[in-house]
Every structure is written in C-alpha cells, then in structure tokens.
Design a protein around this motif. Structure first.
Motif, short mmCIF file in Angstrom:
data_model
loop_
_atom_site.label_atom_id
_atom_site.label_comp_id
_atom_site.label_asym_id
_atom_site.label_seq_id
_atom_site.Cartn_x
_atom_site.Cartn_y
_atom_site.Cartn_z
N LEU A 26 55.61 68.77 -28.59
CA LEU A 26 55.06 69.54 -27.47
C LEU A 26 56.01 70.65 -27.01
N ALA A 27 57.29 70.51 -27.32
CA ALA A 27 58.29 71.51 -26.92
C ALA A 27 58.41 72.67 -27.91
N GLN A 28 57.56 72.72 -28.93
CA GLN A 28 57.65 73.77 -29.94
C GLN A 28 57.42 75.16 -29.33
N THR A 29 58.20 76.13 -29.80
CA THR A 29 58.02 77.50 -29.34
C THR A 29 56.74 78.11 -29.92
N ASP A 97 62.09 75.23 -32.84
CA ASP A 97 61.59 76.35 -33.63
C ASP A 97 61.01 75.93 -34.98
N LYS A 98 60.84 74.64 -35.21
CA LYS A 98 60.41 74.20 -36.54
C LYS A 98 59.06 74.80 -36.94
N LEU A 99 58.03 74.59 -36.14
CA LEU A 99 56.71 75.09 -36.53
C LEU A 99 56.70 76.61 -36.65
N PRO A 212 68.36 73.40 -40.51
CA PRO A 212 68.08 71.96 -40.33
C PRO A 212 67.15 71.75 -39.15
N LEU A 213 65.85 71.82 -39.39
CA LEU A 213 64.84 71.81 -38.33
C LEU A 213 64.27 70.43 -38.05
#
Length: 347
Positions: A26-29, A97-99, A212-213
C-alpha cells in the motif's frame, strides 16, 4: 478503471508478518494497482488482521481448503485484471519504488516477460541485515535459469499477463475445471518450474533490475527449513522438465543438480546444520566438480562456512559469520552502486 498492476499475495498462517507485507504494498509510490489477498485457509489470525487494513484496492479471495502456494497464486492470477501481475509472499516486504521501477522496465522492454529485482535479506524480525541476493540480470538462458534461478524468491517477479497466458494449462487430474499457471502438484519448487517453462517454451525474456527492491525474510519456520523436502521437490521439477525440454536437461541436468545441492548447503548453514551442509556441498562437488571452476568464490565460501559451522563452537562461528557477512555486504553494496543504483534504493 482497470488497474495497471495486480498484486497477488497468498496468505497462510502468517499473523506476525502479514500486516507489514500488506502495508509495504500500500505504500508503493506507483498507485495504480489492486492487491488480491488469497487466504489459503489460515488457521491463525492472518485473515482477521488483513481485514483490519481498509483500502479500496484490496480484495480478499478465500479457499475452502488448504491448497498450497501454487494454487493460491493461480487463484490470484485468475482474479487479476491488471496488465502486469506481481507476486509477494506474505512474510516479505517491498521497497516503496518497486512497482514503479518494474512498470517502467516492462513498458520500455516489450520482449521481457518476467521482470525481477535484486533482493535484500532481512532477519526473522524484519531487520535488514545488509546482505543481498546478487543474481545475473541479463542474458539469462534456460540453462542458466535451470542452474541458478536468478529470480531468487517469490516476492521478486512482476510478469506480463500475456506471458502467463502463453503457459496457461488445464490440469486433467482436477475435479474442477480451471486454468493453471503454476503446477499445483508442487508444494515447493513451483516457482522455478514456472519460470523454466516460460523461458524454455516461449520467446519471452527474463531480465532483472539492479536495485534491491525486494526484502526477503529469512524464516527458519517456513518451507525453506525442510531441506530434504526441497530436494525431493526439485527432483520432481527435473522429472517434469525432461518432458518439455529434453535437450536442455540432457546437457545441463548434472550441473543444475550440483548447484541445487550447493544452494541447499547454504540453507543448511543458515539453519545451523553444519553436518548436513558438509554432506550437501561435498555431494555437489562429486556430482559436478565443474562448479568449483565456474563459480570458485561462491563454492569456496559455502564449503568453508559448512566446515567452520561444524568445527567451531556456535558462539565463535557466529562471530566469523558476522565478520564475513559484513565484508561481503560492503562489497555487494559497492557493486550495486557501480551498477548505477541510487543510494536511496540501497537500504
């Protein structure tokens, strides 16, 4: 509106970790996603905790019986509506920032069907230990994948819907008729079996992101702690792979088995099983001595750690392990930085 990404999270008896995992999604940018929680008949408070997190992007799907990780992922994929499908295990976490970075990667690389990232290890309590999975990122052939599985863990990949469609099948031994992507006969090794089927039987490429995400939890209570079951499941995967990639297996099976035994030796070391680790690494070298020449550093480190764990008192071994891990982690961070990764992405 249809979300760009569908995130699939299987849930089974992870009440201590699931809230952190969900919050990291839910915290994805990058915010254009749905999160599909597949409850695989948890018997603890995992589902109850999940339902306390209120967000319109979350959907919960319940299994009526415990079916395992492969089936839970299949259920998530069948419910997914996004163009890209991301997977995260419910005891792991993601960088914010993974997605965003995977969507950018897939958007600009139409030939890539599986995008994955490097991973940071964290301990059982969720503290990053500044040690990384450092796989090959480009030029990944079916032979390399068979031997080394660069994806590394189930929380690293983001896959195109079209790629999954190209390996979709209907199992003949199921009472229910539905599409599968992961083979539900596997309770372990289901991920490498799926990745290998994609790379060996389609034209899609697999490619990694240097950052390293993914934050991968070392959990001795999970499936990874049962080494012999892992080996048996891997051999089951090899038996199946002979059917769809016979030439690949004829040329690479022994090397792949040696690398798998070396990997399981490392798992035994993490679990404090020195005698088992020695047996596994020695067997790896007897099966295919070439791994010492092909990957001298990793093989020597595994061999040395196994014997030190067996010979030294646990307290002294722990000191040696911490020193080695600190040194190796520092070298890995330098390498990640040289690959152009911003320092803010190397936590």
């Amino acid at each position: 509106m249809t979300p760009k990404v569908s995130v699939v999270m299987p849930i089974y008896n992870v009440q201590h970790f699931v809230k952190q995992a969900i919050n990291s999604v839910l915290a994805q940018t990058f915010t254009d996603f749905e999160l599909i929680l597949v409850n695989d008949c948890s018997t603890d408070k995992s589902l109850e905790i999940s339902r306390t997190i209120l967000d319109h992007r979350i959907r919960v799907v319940n299994h009526t019986t415990n079916k395992g990780l492969a089936a839970a992922r299949n259920t998530g994929i069948r419910h997914a509506i996004g163009r890209y499908v991301a997977f995260i295990d419910s005891d792991d976490m993601w960088h914010a920032d993974k997605l965003k970075m995977h969507v950018e990667h897939l958007n600009k690389s139409p030939q890539v069907g599986i995008s994955f990232s490097r991973s940071s290890f964290m301990n059982h309590k969720g503290k990053l230990i500044h040690f990384f999975q450092m796989p090959q990122l480009k030029g990944i052939t079916a032979a390399h994948l068979l031997c080394r599985n660069p994806v590394g863990n189930g929380s690293a990949p983001v896959i195109r819907r079209e790629t999954l469609n190209d390996i979709r099948f209907q199992p003949l031994d199921h009472a229910e008729h539905y599409s599968c992507y992961f083979d539900e006969k596997f309770r372990q090794s289901e991920d490498i079996e799926c990745w290998l089927r994609i790379v060996a039987t389609t034209n899609w490429k697999m490619e990694g992101i240097p950052a390293p995400l993914t934050f991968y939890r070392l959990n001795q209570e999970g499936l990874s702690s049962n080494i012999m079951k892992q080996l048996a499941s891997w051999e089951q995967m090899i038996d199946k792979a002979r059917l769809f990639a016979p030439k690949l297996l004829k040329k690479n099976e022994q090397s792949a088995r040696a690398y798998q035994l070396r990997y399981l030796a490392r798992q035994s070391i993490r679990n404090g099983q020195g005698k088992a680790a020695i047996k596994l690494i020695n067997k790896a070298l007897s099966v295919s001595p070439s791994i010492m020449l092909d990957e001298t550093g990793r093989t020597c480190v595994t061999l040395t750690a196994a014997y030190l764990l067996w010979l030294l008192p646990s307290s002294l071994y722990k000191v040696c392990e911490n020193i080695g891990q600190f040194g190796m982690g520092h070298i890995q961070k330098m390498r990640i930085s040289r690959d152009g990764v911003k320092s803010s992405l190397i936590l």
